[in-house]
Enzyme design. Structure first.
Site, mmCIF file in Angstrom:
data_model
loop_
_atom_site.group_PDB
_atom_site.id
_atom_site.type_symbol
_atom_site.label_atom_id
_atom_site.label_comp_id
_atom_site.label_asym_id
_atom_site.label_seq_id
_atom_site.Cartn_x
_atom_site.Cartn_y
_atom_site.Cartn_z
ATOM 1 C CG ASN A 148 37.961 35.797 39.623
ATOM 2 O OD1 ASN A 148 38.813 35.307 40.302
ATOM 3 N ND2 ASN A 148 37.131 36.939 39.915
ATOM 4 C CD GLU A 149 34.865 35.845 43.248
ATOM 5 O OE1 GLU A 149 34.034 36.982 42.847
ATOM 6 O OE2 GLU A 149 35.167 35.808 44.474
ATOM 7 C CB CYS A 159 23.570 35.820 29.055
ATOM 8 S SG CYS A 159 23.214 36.792 27.672
ATOM 9 C CB CYS A 161 21.704 37.428 24.173
ATOM 10 S SG CYS A 161 22.510 35.805 24.068
ATOM 11 C CB CYS A 164 21.129 32.955 26.337
ATOM 12 S SG CYS A 164 22.652 33.077 26.532
ATOM 13 C CD GLU A 309 39.870 36.285 45.188
ATOM 14 O OE1 GLU A 309 39.006 36.871 45.614
ATOM 15 O OE2 GLU A 309 39.621 36.022 43.843
ATOM 16 C CD GLU A 357 38.680 44.404 43.527
ATOM 17 O OE1 GLU A 357 39.703 44.097 43.086
ATOM 18 O OE2 GLU A 357 37.667 43.750 43.823
ATOM 19 C CE LYS A 358 41.176 55.304 44.874
ATOM 20 N NZ LYS A 358 39.756 54.863 43.928
ATOM 21 C CG HIS A 360 40.014 44.473 48.563
ATOM 22 N ND1 HIS A 360 40.827 43.409 49.232
ATOM 23 C CD2 HIS A 360 38.737 43.831 48.542
ATOM 24 C CE1 HIS A 360 40.109 42.282 49.449
ATOM 25 N NE2 HIS A 360 38.897 42.531 48.844
HETATM 26 C C1 GLA Z 1 36.606 38.462 44.721
HETATM 27 C C2 GLA Z 1 37.246 38.556 43.386
HETATM 28 C C3 GLA Z 1 38.481 39.314 43.546
HETATM 29 C C4 GLA Z 1 38.419 40.490 44.198
HETATM 30 C C5 GLA Z 1 37.797 40.245 45.670
HETATM 31 C C6 GLA Z 1 37.531 41.518 46.573
HETATM 32 O O1 GLA Z 1 36.570 37.523 45.220
HETATM 33 O O2 GLA Z 1 37.684 37.243 42.727
HETATM 34 O O3 GLA Z 1 38.864 39.533 42.218
HETATM 35 O O4 GLA Z 1 37.462 41.618 43.597
HETATM 36 O O5 GLA Z 1 36.456 39.698 45.406
HETATM 37 O O6 GLA Z 1 36.872 41.230 47.608
HETATM 38 ZN ZN ZN Z 2 23.796 35.118 25.784
#
Ligand code: GLA
Ligand code: ZN
Length: 674
Positions: A148-149, A159, A161, A164, A309, A357-358, A360
Site C-alpha cells: 500500500n502506498e 531506510c 540501516c 541499506c 481510493e 481513521e475513525k 475519515h
Molecule cells: C491512504 C491509504 C489509506 C487511508 C487513506 C486515508 O490513501 O492508502 O489506507 O489511510 O489514505 O485518506
Molecule cells: Zn534498511
C-alpha cells in the site's frame, strides 16, 4: 477493461468486524444497494492472516471472498506488507526502518519497513505465496494490489540501516565502476569530499553529508530501486500460483519515489486521489491538480488506470476537512473516468470504530445505514457507472500534447543551492498544465525518458536537469515539426548535477544564449508585454540573448535589462522552439499557449472557447468511437455556446449549438452525425 466493467467500490476491512456477523451481512446487502461491484480486501490484514509466525489463518477471508463472489462482487486482493504485525517487529527488529540520523524506528504505524531486509522479504514472500495458492485462481479475484502506498510514511521514506548502506554502496559501484568516476561525478575535491574507499560512503543525512547534491540524487534513485525491487519480489510471490495482473496504489505527486520507474514493474497503474475540494470557492486549482495527476497515471502505460481510493465525503487529515458539497462527489468521480480511469474506488466502505481513521469519510458512517446523504451520492455514482461500461470499453484519451514531469528533475531542481531556494516544480508544471486544461486541450504528463513521437506540442517547464540523450531527442522532435516550449533555468545540469559548460545543450534549437539569472527581491519589479498585454516578470529572470534569426516576442520593459528578450521563438527544422526567460503568471501562460494551440492546429473536442471553470476531454476508441466529457467545476450553472449538435450519450438529449450545465455538472456527449 479489468474485471470486464467499470469498477465501483473500495477498500473493505471486514477483519475489523469479525465478531459482528450482522454487520458483515449488512455490508453485502448495502453494497448491492450502492451499486458496488468490486472491493479491495486485505490491505492491512497481516496480523489476522498470520497471527503467529508461519501460522496462516485464511478461513475468514476465503469465506468473505466466496460470499462476495455469490453476489457478483469482484475482489482486488492486497498483499499486507503495508503494516507489520507486532510479533514480526519484536522478533526481527531489523525489519524496522532506520532514520537518517541512525536511530531505528520503534514498532507501530505503517509503511515503515526496510526494503532491503532479507527477513522482511522472506516473511512477506512466504505469506504472499500462500495467498496466491489459496486465492490466485478464484473466479471473482481479479487483480493483485501489492502492499500500500509504497514509501508513504510521512517524512523521509527511505531506510538508512546498515543493510541499506551496504546495498547503496553496491549499487553505486555498479553505476560508476570506479571511485574515481564517482568522485568526479560528485565534484568531490570541493570541500575535500573525495572518497578513498567505498566504505566511506554514507547515505545523506542532515547531521552528516547533506551538501553533495549528486549523492542525494543517487540516494533517491537507489531508494526507488530498492522499493521497485521489493515490489517486484512481491509480484513474483503472488504469481507463483496465479497469473492475475498486479498493481500498487500511487499517491498524487509523491516526491519520495520515482513512479515512472516503479510503474515499469506493474501491469496496471492505480492511484489514490484526495483533491482538496472546497479549500477555496474557486475549485479550479484543485481540479487542475487532480486532472494532471490522472493524466500522469494514464500516461505511464497510455492505458486506462484505476482510481484505487477516493473519499465519498471528507478526509480526516487536513487542518480543514470540508465534506463534499452537493454535486462534487459525482463530478470528481466522473473527472477520473473522463481522464482515463476505469474505476471509482473509495477509502473506505465502512468507517471503523476506533483508532486513527475513525473520522475519515466512508460510504457507511457509524450511524444511519444507507439513510445518509453520502450513501445516496455513492449510489448515484454506482448507477451512472453501470450504464457506461459498454460505452467506454476500449477507449482512452489520446492527447497530442505532452508536458515533461520528471522525478529526477524534481529532486534536483528543488535541492538546488541557488539562485532561489524555494523553487516549487509541481506548482510550475501545474501552472503550464492549467493553460491546457482551461483550453480543453488534453496533455500527457511524461518523464524525460518518454518517447515524444506523435506529440505536436511538448512543454518542459523548469527542466533544470537534462538526462543523457534528452537534448538529442528534443532536437529530433523539433526538427520533425514539433513545437517545444521551455523556460528559464532549463538545461543547467546533467544527471549528477554537474553544470553544462560552454553552451546550453539545446542552444542551436532554442536560438538563444543564456547569460545571467537574476533572483531579485520583490521590490525590484519588472514586466513584459505579449500580444499587447502587460505581464509581471516574476522572481526568476534570466538575461538571454537572441541569436540571429530568432524572433523576440517580448522584452523586459523596465530597469537596466530593458529591451532584453523574455519570450523568444526559433525555427528549427520543420518545428519551432519557444523560450520563456522570466517566471510568468497564469494569465500569461493561458494567452501564450492559446497561440501555440492555434499554431499546432489543436482544438478542443467542442471547438469553442470555454468559460472559466469548465473543461472538456475525450476518450477515444477504435472506429472513431469518441465520448466527450464536459465538466463544470463552478458551483453555479454555466452555458457553453457555439458547439454545434451533440447527443447526450446517457439520456439521448440533443444539444443544438448551446449546452447548459448545472453547478458541478458533467455531461457525456457524442457528436451528432446528420
Ligand atoms: C491512504 C491509504 C489509506 C487511508 C487513506 C486515508 O490513501 O492508502 O489506507 O489511510 O489514505 O485518506
Ligand atoms: Zn534498511
Amino acid at each position: 477493461m479489468i474485471g470486464g466493467r467499470i469498477l465501483h467500490g473500495g477498500d473493505y476491512n471486514p477483519e475489523q468486524w469479525l465478531e459482528c456477523p450482522e454487520i458483515l451481512e449488512e455490508d453485502i446487502r448495502l453494497m448491492k444497494e450502492a451499486g458496488v461491484n468490486c472491493v479491495t480486501l486485505g490491505v492491512f490484514s497481516w496480523a489476522v492472516l498470520e497471527p503467529e509466525e508461519g501460522k496462516y489463518e485464511f478461513g475468514w477471508l476465503e469465506d468473505i471472498v466466496d460470499r462476495l463472489g455469490k453476489e457478483g462482487v469482484q475482489v482486488i486482493l492486497a498483499t499486507p506488507s503495508g503494516a507489520m504485525p507486532h510479533w514480526l517487529t519484536q522478533k526481527y527488529p531489523e525489519v524496522m526502518q532506520v532514520q537518517a540520523d541512525g536511530k531505528r524506528n520503534l514498532p507501530g504505524k505503517r509503511h515503515n519497513f526496510c526494503y532491503t531486509s532479507p527477513v522482511m522479504r522472506q516473511k512477506i514472500h512466504a505469506l504472499d505465496r500462500e495467498l496466491s495458492r489459496v486465492f490466485g485462481r478464484k473466479e471473482n479475484v481479479i487483480l493483485w494490489h501489492i502492499s500500500n502506498e509504497f514509501g508513504g510514511n510521512f517524512g523521509d521514506s527511505t531506510c538508512h540501516c546498515e543493510q541499506c548502506q551496504e546495498a547503496f554502496r553496491q549499487w553505486l559501484k555498479k553505476r560508476y565502476g570506479t571511485l574515481e568516476a564517482l568522485n568526479h561525478a560528485y565534484w568531490g575535491r570541493f570541500w575535500s569530499h573525495v572518497y578513498s574507499d567505498w566504505s566511506q560512503i554514507h547515505s545523506p543525512a542532515p547531521n552528516g553529508e547533506y551538501t553533495v547534491t549528486a549523492l542525494k540524487l543517487d540516494w533517491q534513485r537507489f531508494s526507488t530501486e530498492q522499493i521497485s525491487d521489493f515490489c517486484a519480489e512481491e509480484i513474483r510471490a503472488v504469481r507463483e500460483f496465479s497469473d492475475l495482473p498486479a498493481t500498487t496504489n500511487f499517491m498524487d505527486f509523491f516526491k519520495g519515489l520515482d513512479y515512472h520507474r516503479l510503474g515499469k514493474e506493474l501491469d496496471i497503474i492505480s492511484w489514490d486521489s484526495y483533491p482538496y475540494w472546497h479549500e477555496k470557492k474557486d475549485e479550479v486549482p484543485a481540479a487542475v491538480r487532480a486532472a494532471a495527476c490522472h493524466n500522469m497515471m494514464r500516461s505511464m502505460k497510455k492505458q486506462p488506470f484505476l482510481l484505487m481510493e477516493s473519499v465519498p465525503s471528507s478526509v480526516n487529515w487536513r487542518p480543514f476537512n470540508p465534506v463534499k458539497r452537493p454535486g462534487m462527489h459525482m463530478l470528481s468521480s466522473m473527472q477520473a473516468i473522463a481522464h482515463g480511469s476505469d474505476s471509482v474506488q473509495y477509502f473506505q466502505w465502512r468507517k471503523g470504530r476506533g483508532s486513527y481513521e475513525k473520522f475519515h469519510g466512508a460510504v457507511l458512517d457509524h450511524k444511519n445505514g444507507s439513510n445518509t446523504r453520502t450513501f445516496r451520492q455513492v449510489a448515484e455514482v454506482g448507477e451512472r457507472l453501470a450504464g457506461l461500461t459498454e460505452k467506454l470499453n476500449g477507449t482512452v484519451n489520446q492527447p497530442k500534447s505532452a508536458i515533461i514531469f520528471d522525478w529526477e528533475n524534481w529532486w534536483a531542481v528543488e535541492d538546488t543551492t541557488g539562485p532561489r531556494l524555494d523553487l516549487d516544480y509541481v506548482s510550475c508544471v501545474l501552472s503550464h498544465y492549467q493553460a491546457f486544461w482551461e483550453a480543453g486541450i488534453e496533455a500527457d504528463l511524461v518523464g524525460m525518458d518518454a518517447d515524444l513521437d506523435g506529440y505536436r506540442i511538448v512543454a518542459a517547464p523548469l527542466n533544470y536537469m537534462y538526462k543523457n540523450g534528452y537534448a538529442e531527442k528534443v532536437r529530433k522532435f523539433v526538427e520533425n515539426g514539433g513545437i517545444y516550449v521551455t523556460t528559464y533555468f532549463s538545461g543547467m545540469v546533467d544527471e549528477t548535477d554537474l553544470c553544462f559548460i560552454g553552451h546550453h545543450p539545446l542552444e542551436d534549437v532554442l536560438g538563444i544564449v543564456q547569460e545571467e539569472i537574476d533572483a531579485p527581491s520583490p521590490e525590484f519589479t519588472n514586466s513584459f508585454c505579449y500580444d499587447g498585454n502587460e505581464y509581471p516578470a516574476g522572481g526568476m529572470r534570466e538575461m538571454i540573448h537572441a541569436v540571429d534569426g530568432t524572433e523576440v516576442l517580448s522584452v523586459y520593459e523596465e530597469d537596466y535589462v530593458k529591451g532584453m528578450p523574455v519570450v523568444t521563438a526559433a525555427a528549427y527544422g520543420k518545428g519551432k522552439a519557444y523560450y520563456i526567460a522570466a517566471e510568468p503568471e497564469q494569465r500569461f501562460l493561458s494567452a501564450f499557449y492559446a497561440d501555440r494551440f492555434r499554431e499546432a492546429d489543436l482544438v478542443n473536442p467542442l471547438g469553442v472557447e470555454l468559460p472559466y471553470g469548465v473543461t472538456v476531454t475525450a476518450r477515444n476508441g477504435e472506429d472513431g468511437k469518441q465520448i466527450v466529457f464536459v465538466m463544470n467545476f463552478r458551483n453555479e450553472p454555466v452555458r457553453v455556446d457555439g458547439i454545434g449538435t451533440w447527443t447526450d450519450v446517457e439520456n439521448g438529449t440533443i444539444y443544438t449549438d448551446s449546452l447548459e450545465m448545472g453547478s458541478f455538472g458533467c455531461v457525456l456527449l457524442r457528436r451528432q452525425i446528420r
